[in-house]
Design a protein around this motif. Structure first.
Motif, PDB file in Angstrom:
ATOM      1  N   SER A 286      37.125  23.748   9.138  1.00 20.88           N
ATOM      2  CA  SER A 286      37.112  24.535  10.378  1.00 20.88           C
ATOM      3  C   SER A 286      36.712  25.984  10.125  1.00 20.88           C
ATOM      4  O   SER A 286      35.895  26.553  10.851  1.00 20.88           O
ATOM      5  N   ASP A 287      37.277  26.583   9.081  1.00 19.28           N
ATOM      6  CA  ASP A 287      36.982  28.000   8.813  1.00 19.28           C
ATOM      7  C   ASP A 287      35.531  28.216   8.400  1.00 19.28           C
ATOM      8  O   ASP A 287      34.915  29.229   8.762  1.00 19.28           O
ATOM      9  N   LEU A 288      34.966  27.288   7.636  1.00 18.15           N
ATOM     10  CA  LEU A 288      33.554  27.423   7.280  1.00 18.15           C
ATOM     11  C   LEU A 288      32.660  27.295   8.516  1.00 18.15           C
ATOM     12  O   LEU A 288      31.642  27.994   8.638  1.00 18.15           O
ATOM     13  N   TYR A 289      33.038  26.418   9.434  1.00 16.50           N
ATOM     14  CA  TYR A 289      32.287  26.309  10.693  1.00 16.50           C
ATOM     15  C   TYR A 289      32.314  27.646  11.437  1.00 16.50           C
ATOM     16  O   TYR A 289      31.273  28.137  11.897  1.00 16.50           O
ATOM     17  N   TYR A 290      33.499  28.240  11.538  1.00 12.75           N
ATOM     18  CA  TYR A 290      33.617  29.514  12.252  1.00 12.75           C
ATOM     19  C   TYR A 290      32.962  30.660  11.484  1.00 12.75           C
ATOM     20  O   TYR A 290      32.486  31.626  12.094  1.00 12.75           O
ATOM     21  N   GLN A 296      26.971  35.824  16.837  1.00 13.20           N
ATOM     22  CA  GLN A 296      25.538  35.677  16.590  1.00 13.20           C
ATOM     23  C   GLN A 296      25.132  36.293  15.256  1.00 13.20           C
ATOM     24  O   GLN A 296      24.325  35.726  14.509  1.00 13.20           O
ATOM     25  N   THR A 297      25.690  37.454  14.943  1.00 13.07           N
ATOM     26  CA  THR A 297      25.364  38.104  13.673  1.00 13.07           C
ATOM     27  C   THR A 297      25.779  37.235  12.499  1.00 13.07           C
ATOM     28  O   THR A 297      25.041  37.105  11.508  1.00 13.07           O
ATOM     29  N   ALA A 298      26.964  36.628  12.596  1.00  9.44           N
ATOM     30  CA  ALA A 298      27.444  35.759  11.520  1.00  9.44           C
ATOM     31  C   ALA A 298      26.486  34.591  11.294  1.00  9.44           C
ATOM     32  O   ALA A 298      26.184  34.228  10.148  1.00  9.44           O
ATOM     33  N   THR A 299      25.991  34.004  12.379  1.00  5.35           N
ATOM     34  CA  THR A 299      25.051  32.888  12.257  1.00  5.35           C
ATOM     35  C   THR A 299      23.778  33.339  11.553  1.00  5.35           C
ATOM     36  O   THR A 299      23.275  32.668  10.640  1.00  5.35           O
ATOM     37  N   GLU A 300      23.258  34.492  11.965  1.00 11.08           N
ATOM     38  CA  GLU A 300      22.028  34.998  11.354  1.00 11.08           C
ATOM     39  C   GLU A 300      22.233  35.311   9.875  1.00 11.08           C
ATOM     40  O   GLU A 300      21.386  34.984   9.030  1.00 11.08           O
ATOM     41  N   VAL A 301      23.364  35.940   9.543  1.00  8.89           N
ATOM     42  CA  VAL A 301      23.646  36.285   8.157  1.00  8.89           C
ATOM     43  C   VAL A 301      23.831  35.036   7.311  1.00  8.89           C
ATOM     44  O   VAL A 301      23.365  34.958   6.167  1.00  8.89           O
ATOM     45  N   VAL A 303      22.429  32.219   7.698  1.00  6.68           N
ATOM     46  CA  VAL A 303      21.115  31.625   7.448  1.00  6.68           C
ATOM     47  C   VAL A 303      20.300  32.497   6.488  1.00  6.68           C
ATOM     48  O   VAL A 303      19.744  32.011   5.493  1.00  6.68           O
ATOM     49  N   LEU A 304      20.245  33.803   6.767  1.00 10.26           N
ATOM     50  CA  LEU A 304      19.398  34.701   5.979  1.00 10.26           C
ATOM     51  C   LEU A 304      19.857  34.817   4.525  1.00 10.26           C
ATOM     52  O   LEU A 304      19.039  34.972   3.618  1.00 10.26           O
ATOM     53  N   THR A 305      21.167  34.749   4.297  1.00 10.72           N
ATOM     54  CA  THR A 305      21.688  34.866   2.933  1.00 10.72           C
ATOM     55  C   THR A 305      21.780  33.516   2.233  1.00 10.72           C
ATOM     56  O   THR A 305      22.231  33.430   1.095  1.00 10.72           O
ATOM     57  N   ASN A 306      21.371  32.458   2.943  1.00  2.99           N
ATOM     58  CA  ASN A 306      21.431  31.102   2.401  1.00  2.99           C
ATOM     59  C   ASN A 306      22.861  30.663   2.080  1.00  2.99           C
ATOM     60  O   ASN A 306      23.086  29.822   1.209  1.00  2.99           O
ATOM     61  N   SER A 307      23.830  31.253   2.803  1.00  5.12           N
ATOM     62  CA  SER A 307      25.225  30.861   2.600  1.00  5.12           C
ATOM     63  C   SER A 307      25.496  29.463   3.144  1.00  5.12           C
ATOM     64  O   SER A 307      26.320  28.726   2.614  1.00  5.12           O
ATOM     65  N   LYS A 308      24.828  29.120   4.234  1.00  5.14           N
ATOM     66  CA  LYS A 308      24.887  27.772   4.790  1.00  5.14           C
ATOM     67  C   LYS A 308      26.317  27.306   5.050  1.00  5.14           C
ATOM     68  O   LYS A 308      26.705  26.203   4.685  1.00  5.14           O
ATOM     69  N   TYR A 309      27.115  28.157   5.684  1.00  4.09           N
ATOM     70  CA  TYR A 309      28.511  27.797   5.922  1.00  4.09           C
ATOM     71  C   TYR A 309      28.636  26.553   6.795  1.00  4.09           C
ATOM     72  O   TYR A 309      29.488  25.700   6.561  1.00  4.09           O
ATOM     73  N   TYR A 310      27.790  26.452   7.816  1.00  2.00           N
ATOM     74  CA  TYR A 310      27.845  25.274   8.683  1.00  2.00           C
ATOM     75  C   TYR A 310      27.503  24.004   7.905  1.00  2.00           C
ATOM     76  O   TYR A 310      28.189  22.976   8.021  1.00  2.00           O
ATOM     77  N   GLN A 311      26.449  24.088   7.104  1.00  2.00           N
ATOM     78  CA  GLN A 311      26.058  22.922   6.311  1.00  2.00           C
ATOM     79  C   GLN A 311      27.171  22.525   5.337  1.00  2.00           C
ATOM     80  O   GLN A 311      27.469  21.339   5.161  1.00  2.00           O
ATOM     81  N   GLN A 312      27.814  23.528   4.714  1.00  2.00           N
ATOM     82  CA  GLN A 312      28.913  23.228   3.797  1.00  2.00           C
ATOM     83  C   GLN A 312      30.078  22.574   4.534  1.00  2.00           C
ATOM     84  O   GLN A 312      30.697  21.623   4.037  1.00  2.00           O
ATOM     85  N   SER A 313      30.371  23.086   5.720  1.00  2.00           N
ATOM     86  CA  SER A 313      31.469  22.533   6.514  1.00  2.00           C
ATOM     87  C   SER A 313      31.202  21.077   6.870  1.00  2.00           C
ATOM     88  O   SER A 313      32.059  20.197   6.681  1.00  2.00           O
ATOM     89  N   LEU A 314      30.017  20.808   7.380  1.00  2.00           N
ATOM     90  CA  LEU A 314      29.674  19.455   7.796  1.00  2.00           C
ATOM     91  C   LEU A 314      29.612  18.509   6.593  1.00  2.00           C
ATOM     92  O   LEU A 314      30.089  17.365   6.664  1.00  2.00           O
ATOM     93  N   THR A 315      29.047  18.984   5.487  1.00  2.00           N
ATOM     94  CA  THR A 315      28.974  18.159   4.275  1.00  2.00           C
ATOM     95  C   THR A 315      30.364  17.801   3.781  1.00  2.00           C
ATOM     96  O   THR A 315      30.620  16.658   3.367  1.00  2.00           O
TER      97      THR A 315
END
Length: 400
Positions: A286-290, A296-301, A303-315
């Protein structure tokens, strides 16, 4: 200030409530125009949108300590109750809402940040990017190569101020400058301000940021004592949750979720959480998703930093791992869909923090003076006996 314009400092308020606030302040002004003009001159920063939370405490101190006009005090008490009652309307308000009747005038902290920014900008081309998932407004600046002389003067001027933001920030600069032992005193002073509840820093965004930093450093420095780790975990979890709820800085909000995700993945987190049977993995998901979608800034960051928090959360939801496999993961274990799990655990995280807050406010399970003595004794021992491991624990983080 924003775009060079002076703004009304009531961005948190509804239009109706903003009108009432302005009406009360107009009554204060009309009662003693000369005093109000002096206040406006001395506290102009409080009338900006970014620093509007400082207006009430500055007003109250000015009129009760300097002017001492009982007629005006009545208006200020009315304003304070308006702020307090408004903050208590939300569910779990003690965690989620900022009570502006209890904010602090932190103009000195703002001055510290501005001076640090100016010193850092002199060497803006030499920025050191460290392997850490935690970024704050000032930590980014701390990575810039501020000259030792300039930083020494900052410490001389501001190091005596008893405020968690300044103390934790100075500690962070010293740590990243490899003056690790010199940071211990600042961390100790900061934690002493934060262990008791209620405390005056609870309704300060800057102080809560400093609190989250303070307990993060302690968590990384003191890892070998189970009982102390449990208490530090609780404080860190509570202050990170508070930061996520009240900050207006997009990157700080993202930082809160990133660091809380890291926190629940530490060993024995399942034993430190309230309510038996909680699975830290689902809180982590849940926290990685958030961390990706909280703004919006968090989403852009992300993606741009290749942190991929959403992808990590879903994986992790699909595989109980950050690496794909054939287990089926929590998708097979949980009845909830991925998004249902994320939302449910987001609410559970608030309940966890609220439970810690209640326990601390009852004076239970708090860090004691002897606990703090032992924490820093263990920190000194680890620093002296296992320096390389100690340094690596605090300077080389796992990425989440």
């Amino acid at each position: 200030m924003k775009d060079g314009k002076r703004l009304i400092p009531f961005a948190r308020e509804s239009k109706c409530k903003t009108y009432i606030i302005k009406d009360i302040i107009e009554k204060v002004r009309s009662e003693d125009e000369e005093a109000f003009a002096r206040f406006s001159s001395e506290h102009a920063i409080c009338f900006t949108e970014a620093n509007g939370d400082w207006l009430f405490p500055a007003l109250y101190e000015f009129y009760t300590e300097k002017v001492k006009n009982p007629s005006i005090t009545v208006f200020l008490q009315e304003l304070g109750m308006l702020f307090h009652n408004e903050s208590m309307k939300e569910p779990l308000a003690e965690i989620t809402s900022l009570d502006r009747s209890l904010c602090l005038d932190e103009s000195n902290v703002f001055e510290y940040i501005v001076k640090q920014q100016k010193l850092a900008s002199n060497d803006i081309k030499n920025v050191e990017y460290l392997k850490t998932p935690y970024k704050t407004k000032s930590e980014v600046l701390a990575f810039r190569h501020i000259s030792p002389i300039d930083h020494d003067w900052l410490i001389i001027e501001y190091g005596g101020i008893a405020h968690p933001y300044i103390l934790a920030d100075i500690a962070g600069v010293l740590i990243y400058s490899h003056k690790i032992r010199e940071s211990f005193d600042y961390l100790r002073r900061s934690v002493n301000l934060l262990i008791d509840f209620p405390n005056k820093f609870w309704n300060s965004e800057l102080a809560i940021t400093g609190a989250a930093n303070t307990f993060r450093w302690l968590r990384l420095m003191c890892q070998d004592d189970m009982e102390l780790s449990r208490k530090i975990f609780k404080y860190n979890y509570l202050y990170l949750t508070r930061m996520a709820c009240i900050t207006r800085d997009d990157l700080l909000e993202q930082s809160a979720y990133v660091n809380r995700a890291a926190l629940v993945k530490m060993p024995f987190a399942y034993a430190f959480l309230p309510f038996l049977g909680q699975n830290p993995d689902t809180l982590y998901i849940s926290d990685l998703y958030y961390a990706h979608f909280c703004n919006q800034t968090a989403t852009e960051v992300s993606v741009l930093t290749n942190s991929k928090y959403y992808q990590q959360s879903l994986t992790y939801y699909q595989n109980v791992s950050l690496w794909p496999n054939d287990t089926g993961g929590y998708a097979d274990i949980e009845e909830d869909t991925y998004l249902q799990l994320v939302e449910r655990k987001h609410k559970v995280a608030l309940l966890n923090a609220y439970e810690y807050w209640k326990v601390f406010n009852r004076g239970e399970d708090v860090l004691t003076e002897s606990d703090i003595d032992r924490i820093f004794m263990l920190i000194e021992q680890e620093y002296n006996n296992n320096f390389k491991r100690f340094r690596n624990n605090i300077l080389y983080y796992n990425k989440y």
